[in-house]
Design an enzyme around this catalytic site. Structure first.
Site, PDB file in Angstrom:
ATOM      1  N   ASP A 112     -15.651  10.337 -16.391  1.00 35.21           N
ATOM      2  CA  ASP A 112     -16.905  10.091 -15.689  1.00 35.21           C
ATOM      3  C   ASP A 112     -17.040  10.978 -14.463  1.00 35.21           C
ATOM      4  O   ASP A 112     -18.132  11.423 -14.137  1.00 35.21           O
ATOM      5  CB  ASP A 112     -17.018   8.610 -15.284  1.00 35.21           C
ATOM      6  CG  ASP A 112     -17.559   7.777 -16.433  1.00 35.21           C
ATOM      7  OD1 ASP A 112     -18.532   8.223 -17.058  1.00 35.21           O
ATOM      8  OD2 ASP A 112     -16.991   6.710 -16.724  1.00 35.21           O
TER       9      ASP A 112
ATOM     10  N   CYS B 187      -6.383   8.633 -15.417  1.00 37.19           N
ATOM     11  CA  CYS B 187      -6.432   8.020 -16.740  1.00 37.19           C
ATOM     12  C   CYS B 187      -7.583   8.586 -17.569  1.00 37.19           C
ATOM     13  O   CYS B 187      -7.976   8.023 -18.572  1.00 37.19           O
ATOM     14  CB  CYS B 187      -6.545   6.503 -16.634  1.00 37.19           C
ATOM     15  SG  CYS B 187      -7.980   5.969 -15.714  1.00 37.19           S
TER      16      CYS B 187
END
Ligand code: PEP
Ligand code: MG
Length: 755
Positions: free
Chosen positions: A626, A673
């Site tokens: 993102d 992550c």
């Protein structure tokens, strides 16, 4: 004029094949511009020629034959300059070449406009007049506008047209380009899965039992007739007679000698009932929507509505049992986690999604399952390839339908090579991810699917850096209860005990929809996502946190992570809720402790607040998927801009290094992550930046471990210093590839098949 333009584009977009697309284009443009001639030339790239592909005004016998080399004539000049050429008298121009046997000599005024798709000239549109005059500016602007809008339609029809050759008995192999979604190669048979109640997505399938298909269709038809009569009767008192008449129109449309008869004919020709229905309905919708009369145009939506009703009844009468071949390649307009569950694991070898891109969540799941995947195959005619053999090349993003023997055997070699490499990497399982100069890098995994746990342990994962809790929420019909969640979470904690398990609170919105909690928004990635949803619904958040805390009782290896955090008050609020859940459980007599809580940095605003967050929580974890999307303003799901989605962009590298430094100033560990950690070059750079943990999909973990074991920290630091001084993402990517080769890691670069 706008109306004419809209109508031409709509009509052309619904034409069934390339020939009719081009034919419509020339006919409609000639009529709209009142020219004596309109032709379209398509660029044949292997032969480097423009070929006359359709005409209105030239000799039709020349179509498919007449043509010019890429640099020849006025057509070649339009293509080369990639801009319009407008001439009073074409034959006076020094570049003019007369195309024999076309009848071109009678025309003088000339306007040629390039047709450009994805920066490439795919053809040239030409209009001509017998008189000598320059086309005026508005005519030129009209043709340029049309050409820009039609380029995509032409390119799509050209791509799907390749299949037509196969349908007509040829065994041409055809290639479709998409985006690499998950690496690896698969050869298998296509099974198309369509979402329920979506008539346009229904594939053609060969009917296994024609009589049974007709029966299925007629039963559905009878139910729809019944429904319409019931509704008609119920509303009879309240409707005016014209409105009541509509119900009769509906019923007549379903007559045997109207729609229904045509569907039965198509079934008899071999298509299954749902495919036959789609075929007939879409043809009628097309015809009605082109009508000038607004009343008749409206009937298109009635027919579509009827079609949907019949489809719904067929689908309700029980799923058609799909036979999954040994080597199933699942193809869908939009692959969803629920679809993945429909195919038996051992048979699913490849995936193709017409929409989505390399960082869509379905691609991320595919990578964690190690299934070769192509995303964003926008030109693939998904409804027409059920049952065909295909090759899915998840490295390059290509799909080959009905591949020839040479291609097959080339790809079989690649598959064998990959299997050997996987076996070799398997030997690293119990070895640490340690550089040649002794620096130890903890490697954790990202999970979500049930099967991820076993796979992660098998590959020697040292913890879970991201458990995407929304995945089990997505494959259900309603929110799971606290107890159900408790059982799911406890399994993860138990399987990994005593290793840490980082559970992210529900991160829905964006491209992660729950079927039972729809969020309809114009701009879902900038909307109600992640923590914004859960803080607005404390009942959902509290139930989830309670389930996590209870599952941790007796283990103590839980960490809770908050997604999509933008502001400090969100962290404070989430902390308060977690404390509340904790207190409730303590009051209920549970023996539990407060787990460590962490914040994800995935929104640009979070980059500049890392220290403030770090003072409130126990760890920071970067969601580079993102963060890349928001920092570069590139939708992670949109295949059109996939080439701009680059995590090695100088701005990203700067942000990543800054985040690590800021977190460390507060003595708080920082992990990553996002998918960047699953790429060998990304992992080396992140290690050099000081990231304390790299968390990635289980499939790539052995590869990353191997890469780390092949370098010294010193070498990784030097690599980082070099790329940090560079300006351009492409140059950085090239340099990284070159350095990996020099470091002896060429096996991690993607294998390339010749064209
Ligand atoms: C990320 O955004 O990098 C991330 C790990 O979360 P997700 O991919 O699930 O959005
Ligand atoms: Mg995210």
């Amino acid at each position: 004029m706008l109306d004419v333009l809209r109508k031409i584009v709509q009509e052309v977009s619904t034409a069934p094949d390339l020939e009719s697309v081009l034919d419509l284009i020339v006919r409609r443009i000639q009529r709209a511009m009142r020219t004596d001639m309109c032709s379209v030339y398509l660029y044949d790239s292997p032969r480097e020629r423009y070929v006359l592909a359709a005409t209105q005004g030239l000799n039709k016998a020349a179509v498919g034959h007449a043509g010019l080399a890429s640099s020849e004539g006025l057509i070649g000049m339009v293509g080369k300059r990639a801009e319009p050429i407008n001439l009073e008298n074409a034959s006076n121009h020094p570049k003019f070449v007369l195309l024999e046997n076309t009848g071109e000599e009678q025309f003088h005024a000339f306007l040629g406009v390039p047709v450009i798709h994805h920066r490439e000239v795919v053809g040239v549109l030409v209009v001509q007049q017998q008189e000598k005059r320059r086309f005026d500016e508005s005519e030129e602007a009209f043709l340029v506008t049309l050409s820009a809008q039609l380029a995509g339609v032409i390119a799509h029809a050209e791509a799907t047209g390749l299949l037509k050759g196969q349908d007509e008995g040829g065994d041409l192999e055809s290639r479709f380009d998409g985006i690499a979604g998950s690496p690896g190669v698969a050869i298998g048979t296509v099974v198309v899965i369509a979402p329920p109640a979506d008539l346009d997505a229904v594939p053609d399938k060969v009917a296994r039992d024609i009589d049974q298909e007709i029966e299925r269709f007629e039963a559905a038809l009878a139910s729809v007739r019944r429904d319409i009569k019931v509704v008609g009767r119920t509303l009879a008192q309240r409707l005016r007679s014209e409105e009541q008449a509509l119900f009769d129109v509906y019923l007549r449309m379903l007559d045997d000698n109207a729609l229904a008869g045509e569907v039965v004919e198509q079934i008899k020709a071999g298509n299954w009932a749902q495919g036959a229905l789609r075929q007939v309905v879409s043809e009628h919708v097309r015809q009605f929507s082109l009508m000038d009369d607004p009343y008749l145009r409206e009937r298109a939506s009635d027919i579509r509505d009827l079609g949907r009703r019949v489809l719904a009844h067929m689908q309700e009468s029980g799923p058609v049992d799909v036979e999954f071949p040994e080597q199933t390649i699942l193809v869908a307009e939009e692959v969803t986690p629920a679809m993945l569950g429909e195919v038996p694991c051992e048979r699913l070898v490849g995936l193709v999604s017409v929409h989505g891109s390399g960082n869509s969540h379905s691609a991320i799941l595919a990578r964690s399952m190690g299934i070769p995947t192509v995303m964003g195959a926008l030109d693939l005619p998904a409804t027409r390839i059920d049952g065909r053999e295909v090759i899915v090349d998840g490295h390059s993003g290509r799909i080959y339908v009905s591949p020839g023997e040479d291609l097959r055997s080339g790809y079989q070699d690649i598959i064998r090579g990959e299997q050997e490499m996987a076996a070799e990497l398997g030997t690293l399982k119990d070895l640490p991810a340690e550089t040649t100069d002794g620096y130890r890098m903890p490697l954790w995994v990202n999970t979500g699917l049930v099967a991820d746990v076993a796979r992660s342990l098998e590959r020697g994962a040292e913890g879970i850096g991201l458990y995407r809790t929304e995945v089990p929420f997505m494959i259900r019909d309603f929110f799971p209860s606290e107890h159900e969640q408790y059982l799911t979470y406890r399994r993860q904690l138990e399987a990994f005990y005593p290793r840490p398990v980082t559970m992210r609170t529900l991160d829905i919105g964006g491209d992660k929809a729950l079927p039972y909690f729809p969020i309809e928004e114009e701009n879902p990635f900038l909307g109600w996502r992640g923590i914004r949803v859960t803080l607005d619904h404390p009942e959902i958040f509290l139930v989830q946190v309670r389930a996590m805390l209870r599952a941790n009782e007796g283990f103590g290896n839980l960490r809770i992570m908050l997604p999509m955090v933008t502001s400090v008050h969100e962290v404070d609020e989430a902390n308060r809720q977690i404390d509340r859940a904790l207190q409730e459980l303590l009051d209920e007599g549970h023996e539990i402790e407060r787990p460590e809580v962490g914040v994800m940095v995935e929104v640009p605003a979070a980059i500049y607040q890392v220290r403030r967050f770090a003072r409130r929580v126990g760890f920071i974890s970067v969601g580079s998927n993102d963060l890349t999307q928001y920092l570069l303003a590139v939708d992670r799901n949109n295949p059109r801009v996939a080439n701009l989605y680059v995590s090695y962009h100088p701005a990203m590298l700067r942000a990543l290094a800054f985040i690590a430094k800021e977190a460390h100033k507060e003595n708080v560990p920082v992990s990553i992550c996002g998918e960047m950690a699953a790429d060998p070059a990304g992992a080396l750079l992140l290690m050099a930046m000081g990231y304390d943990v790299l968390s990635m999909n289980a499939t790539n973990l052995p590869k990353i471990k191997s890469a780390i074991r092949m370098v010294s920290l010193e070498q990784a630091n030097r690599l980082l210093a070099t790329v940090m001084a560079m300006d351009d993402a492409d140059a950085i990517q090239n340099l990284l590839q070159q350095r990996l080769n020099e470091l002896g890691m060429s096996q991690f670069n993607r294998p390339v098949m010749p064209d």
